[in-house]
Design a protein around this motif. Structure first.
Motif, PDB file in Angstrom:
ATOM      1  N   VAL B 104       0.865  -1.186   0.000  1.00 55.66           N
ATOM      2  CA  VAL B 104       0.000   0.000   0.000  1.00 55.66           C
ATOM      3  C   VAL B 104       0.900   1.233   0.000  1.00 55.66           C
ATOM      4  CG1 VAL B 104      -1.709   1.336   1.300  1.00 55.66           C
ATOM      5  CG2 VAL B 104      -1.944  -1.158   1.100  1.00 55.66           C
ATOM      6  N   MET B 105       0.589   2.173  -0.904  1.00 55.89           N
ATOM      7  CA  MET B 105       1.415   3.375  -1.020  1.00 55.89           C
ATOM      8  C   MET B 105       0.524   4.616  -1.065  1.00 55.89           C
ATOM      9  SD  MET B 105       4.472   4.371  -3.632  1.00 55.89           S
ATOM     10  CE  MET B 105       3.715   3.986  -5.201  1.00 55.89           C
ATOM     11  N   ALA B 106       0.876   5.573  -0.223  1.00 62.78           N
ATOM     12  CA  ALA B 106       0.217   6.878  -0.297  1.00 62.78           C
ATOM     13  C   ALA B 106       1.063   7.774  -1.180  1.00 62.78           C
ATOM     14  CB  ALA B 106       0.083   7.477   1.102  1.00 62.78           C
ATOM     15  N   LEU B 149      -7.240   3.005   4.725  1.00 64.17           N
ATOM     16  CA  LEU B 149      -7.581   1.838   5.539  1.00 64.17           C
ATOM     17  C   LEU B 149      -8.137   0.721   4.656  1.00 64.17           C
ATOM     18  CD1 LEU B 149      -7.377   1.364   8.560  1.00 64.17           C
ATOM     19  CD2 LEU B 149      -9.723   2.134   8.798  1.00 64.17           C
ATOM     20  N   CYS B 150      -9.068   1.077   3.793  1.00 63.79           N
ATOM     21  CA  CYS B 150      -9.657   0.089   2.885  1.00 63.79           C
ATOM     22  C   CYS B 150      -8.608  -0.476   1.932  1.00 63.79           C
ATOM     23  CB  CYS B 150     -10.790   0.718   2.069  1.00 63.79           C
ATOM     24  SG  CYS B 150     -12.225   1.159   3.059  1.00 63.79           S
ATOM     25  N   ALA B 151      -7.575   0.331   1.623  1.00 61.55           N
ATOM     26  CA  ALA B 151      -6.556  -0.090   0.658  1.00 61.55           C
ATOM     27  C   ALA B 151      -5.868  -1.384   1.091  1.00 61.55           C
ATOM     28  CB  ALA B 151      -5.530   1.021   0.453  1.00 61.55           C
ATOM     29  N   PHE B 152      -5.603  -1.519   2.401  1.00 61.91           N
ATOM     30  CA  PHE B 152      -4.949  -2.741   2.888  1.00 61.91           C
ATOM     31  C   PHE B 152      -5.846  -3.959   2.648  1.00 61.91           C
ATOM     32  CE2 PHE B 152      -2.503   0.410   5.278  1.00 61.91           C
ATOM     33  CZ  PHE B 152      -1.226  -0.085   5.126  1.00 61.91           C
ATOM     34  N   ARG B 153      -7.116  -3.789   2.938  1.00 63.53           N
ATOM     35  CA  ARG B 153      -8.051  -4.904   2.769  1.00 63.53           C
ATOM     36  C   ARG B 153      -8.200  -5.282   1.296  1.00 63.53           C
ATOM     37  NH1 ARG B 153     -13.662  -6.396   5.177  1.00 63.53           N
ATOM     38  NH2 ARG B 153     -14.726  -7.112   3.317  1.00 63.53           N
ATOM     39  N   ILE B 154      -8.277  -4.270   0.446  1.00 61.42           N
ATOM     40  CA  ILE B 154      -8.434  -4.513  -0.993  1.00 61.42           C
ATOM     41  C   ILE B 154      -7.178  -5.182  -1.550  1.00 61.42           C
ATOM     42  CG2 ILE B 154      -8.618  -3.363  -3.244  1.00 61.42           C
ATOM     43  CD1 ILE B 154     -10.279  -1.148  -1.658  1.00 61.42           C
ATOM     44  N   PRO B 193      -8.208  -8.613   7.381  1.00 62.03           N
ATOM     45  CA  PRO B 193      -7.710  -9.937   7.793  1.00 62.03           C
ATOM     46  C   PRO B 193      -6.199 -10.030   7.614  1.00 62.03           C
ATOM     47  CG  PRO B 193      -9.519 -10.109   6.178  1.00 62.03           C
ATOM     48  CD  PRO B 193      -9.078  -8.678   6.203  1.00 62.03           C
ATOM     49  N   PRO B 194      -5.571 -11.024   8.263  1.00 63.80           N
ATOM     50  CA  PRO B 194      -4.114 -11.158   8.128  1.00 63.80           C
ATOM     51  C   PRO B 194      -3.724 -11.355   6.662  1.00 63.80           C
ATOM     52  CG  PRO B 194      -4.981 -12.663   9.797  1.00 63.80           C
ATOM     53  CD  PRO B 194      -6.159 -12.059   9.112  1.00 63.80           C
ATOM     54  N   TYR B 195      -2.549 -10.827   6.318  1.00 65.36           N
ATOM     55  CA  TYR B 195      -2.054 -10.950   4.939  1.00 65.36           C
ATOM     56  C   TYR B 195      -1.357 -12.282   4.731  1.00 65.36           C
ATOM     57  CZ  TYR B 195       1.492 -10.291   1.226  1.00 65.36           C
ATOM     58  OH  TYR B 195       2.323 -10.446   0.143  1.00 65.36           O
ATOM     59  N   ALA B 239     -15.468  -3.946  -0.225  1.00 65.42           N
ATOM     60  CA  ALA B 239     -14.722  -3.372   0.913  1.00 65.42           C
ATOM     61  C   ALA B 239     -15.336  -2.033   1.320  1.00 65.42           C
ATOM     62  CB  ALA B 239     -13.253  -3.189   0.543  1.00 65.42           C
ATOM     63  N   TRP B 240     -15.639  -1.198   0.334  1.00 62.98           N
ATOM     64  CA  TRP B 240     -16.219   0.122   0.624  1.00 62.98           C
ATOM     65  C   TRP B 240     -17.621  -0.027   1.218  1.00 62.98           C
ATOM     66  CZ3 TRP B 240     -14.584   3.124  -4.479  1.00 62.98           C
ATOM     67  CH2 TRP B 240     -13.211   3.417  -4.385  1.00 62.98           C
ATOM     68  N   LYS B 241     -18.343  -1.046   0.729  1.00 68.70           N
ATOM     69  CA  LYS B 241     -19.698  -1.275   1.242  1.00 68.70           C
ATOM     70  C   LYS B 241     -19.634  -1.704   2.720  1.00 68.70           C
ATOM     71  CE  LYS B 241     -23.688  -4.104  -0.033  1.00 68.70           C
ATOM     72  NZ  LYS B 241     -24.059  -5.197  -0.938  1.00 68.70           N
ATOM     73  N   GLU B 242     -18.754  -2.646   2.993  1.00 69.31           N
ATOM     74  CA  GLU B 242     -18.653  -3.107   4.380  1.00 69.31           C
ATOM     75  C   GLU B 242     -18.127  -1.994   5.288  1.00 69.31           C
ATOM     76  OE1 GLU B 242     -16.756  -6.955   5.146  1.00 69.31           O
ATOM     77  OE2 GLU B 242     -16.473  -6.261   7.230  1.00 69.31           O
TER      78      GLU B 242
END
Lengths: 97, 392
Positions: B104-106, B149-154, B193-195, B239-242
């Motif tokens: 993940v990169m900002a 935050l969502c980026a990690f999950r996605i 969740p864990p990666y 992810a965005w919905k949840e």
């Protein structure tokens, strides 16, 4: 992998194109690149092993009599062995079709 | 809700996301205007608030290279950069999606040299447009926090496993203090969740990553990567919905503001969407049928959502913060035109470029852009695009 490289579909590839079998690079026939090949004159060869040391492909080995030869499955024909051979035992021959 | 709304600099809020996600490795090189993100992360690691390896590399090329390595062994990996840093990193940026490493990169968006500029535009983002990352743009601090935050999950979803970039405008977002609803770690329970990478680099089960591909297989590798990127949209939406269900803030690939019945739409990406709402409000008060579309998801490009969003409009005015030199004008506008080409009912699409190298664009400017856009749509123009605010 069961399929040959040219019959693999995009769905057959592992994720990230990971290669799961260690050492599979040895299957890659770098000898296909060759347009010239080295030839040893055993009358001049002193079995010093300079060609073996300098070969960037690591494809030169000794035969049962101790003379050196290249594994043409991998030899790219770069000519470094001939350049480094101080007795002039190696000549580079054109590969002919 | 335990979450608190606090006044915080957006860069620090983004760093807080990496802490919340409990990243294992941060490899980064500080560069304006991204610096505060990584400075804060270095501080969090140094003072023990975040148990992670912080690798202070000597360049952005090394930053992304280190990220490849850490993500490849299965470590959750974060980095951030901007402008010239993203350029120097470029070669390695392409490698991450091909290895399917969910870094993940900002990116605190910055104009590119030359002339040297540390201020915001989207030229850096457009340079990596085709690199294969999932990419999204934040329009304000809250979105920068939530999307990161969502980026990690996605990124780490087993069906995605692609690196993800969150773009936030340099200075106008990165350095601004905004009220942001922060989340606490226990609220996040289970959201990321864990990666687990299916083939991590481990001595007990060796694999080769990043092998070369001869012509006989390269095309297949690109197809596989492309299918993964396009398919990631399902996961992004989910992810965005949840996220919305759990935390009350909903995100979608294309955002509309007073856009439903408007005959003229302005389309922006990034923080200018906030400024433009003021212009829209003013023109609405004046009885003009205008609305705003803000593009949030940049890659994979949301074709259907764009078509849906503009279906009632006669004119779409696209405002780009980047110039495709010698080409059709704005890169976003090119995508919009492509998405609409061949549709039965097509609005006229007008391209504007502005806000380059940190030049401010005010609500008044946006009113002028919309008026001029309508004029161009009605009377036509010999130019591919118009650059606003440039002194003649």
């Amino acid at each position: 992998m069961d399929k040959s490289e040219d019959s693999l579909t995009w769905k057959d590839l592992e994720i990230g194109c990971v290669v799961t079998e260690p050492g599979s690079a040895s299957e890659y026939k770098t000898g296909d690149w060759r347009s010239q090949r080295p030839a040893w004159d055993t009358s001049k060869c002193v079995k010093c092993g300079m060609c073996y040391i300098f070969c960037p492909e690591g494809c030169i080995h000794q035969d049962s009599e101790g003379y050196f030869e290249a594994d043409l499955y991998y030899c790219k024909g770069c000519g470094i062995c001939a350049r480094e051979c101080w007795t002039g035992a190696i000549t580079i021959l054109e590969e002919e079709e | 809700m335990m979450s608190q709304r606090v006044g915080i600099e957006i860069s620090l809020a983004v760093a807080e996301v990496a802490k919340l996600a409990d990243v294992d490795v941060v490899a980064a090189y500080p560069i304006t205007p991204q610096t505060h993100i990584v400075e804060r992360l270095a501080e969090l690691v140094a003072n023990g608030e975040l148990s992670a390896e912080y690798i202070p590399v000597e360049s952005e090329h090394s930053a992304m290279s280190a990220c490849l390595g850490s993500s490849a062994v299965g470590a959750r990996t974060f980095t951030a950069t901007a402008g010239q840093g993203l350029e120097l990193m470029h070669e390695v940026v392409d490698v991450a999606p091909s290895l399917r490493l969910p870094i993940v990169m900002a990116v605190a968006n910055r104009a590119l040299s030359g002339p040297l500029s540390v201020w915001c535009d989207h030229s850096d983002a457009m340079g990596v447009r085709d690199c294969g990352w999932v990419q999204m743009f934040a329009e304000n601090g809250q979105a920068a926090f939530d999307l990161s935050l969502c980026a990690f999950r996605i990124a780490e979803d087993p069906s995605v496993l692609l690196p993800t970039m969150v773009h936030l405008d340099g200075f106008s977002l990165s350095h601004v203090i905004e009220p942001i609803s922060m989340l606490e770690k226990d609220e996040l329970e289970g959201f990321i969740p864990p990666y687990e990478h299916p083939f991590p680099l481990r001595p007990d089960k060796p694999v080769t990553m990043g092998a070369f591909a001869p012509p006989v297989i390269y095309t297949e590798t690109r197809k596989a990567q492309e299918v993964a990127l396009r398919s990631s949209k399902k996961v992004i939406l989910q992810a965005w919905k949840e996220f919305g269900h759990r935390f009350g803030r909903y995100y979608s690939p294309v955002e509309g503001y007073k856009s439903k019945e408007a005959t003229t739409l302005l389309l922006t990406m990034g923080s200018f969407g906030e400024t433009a709402t003021v212009a829209i409000d003013r023109m609405r008060d004046n009885g003009e049928s205008v609305g705003l579309i803000n593009l949030r998801l940049w890659r994979p490009f949301p074709f259907d959502e764009i078509r849906q969003a503009v279906r009632n409009a006669d004119i779409v005015i696209v405002f780009d913060r980047c110039l495709s030199s010698g080409g059709p004008g704005g890169p976003v506008c090119s995508e919009i035109r492509s998405a609409l080409y061949g549709e039965k009912k097509q609005p006229q699409v007008v391209s504007f470029i502005g806000g380059l190298g940190g030049r401010d664009v005010t609500p008044d400017d946006f009113v002028n852009v919309i008026r001029r856009g309508i004029e161009i749509a009605e009377k036509g123009s010999d130019e591919e695009y118009e650059m606003i605010g440039v002194r003649e």
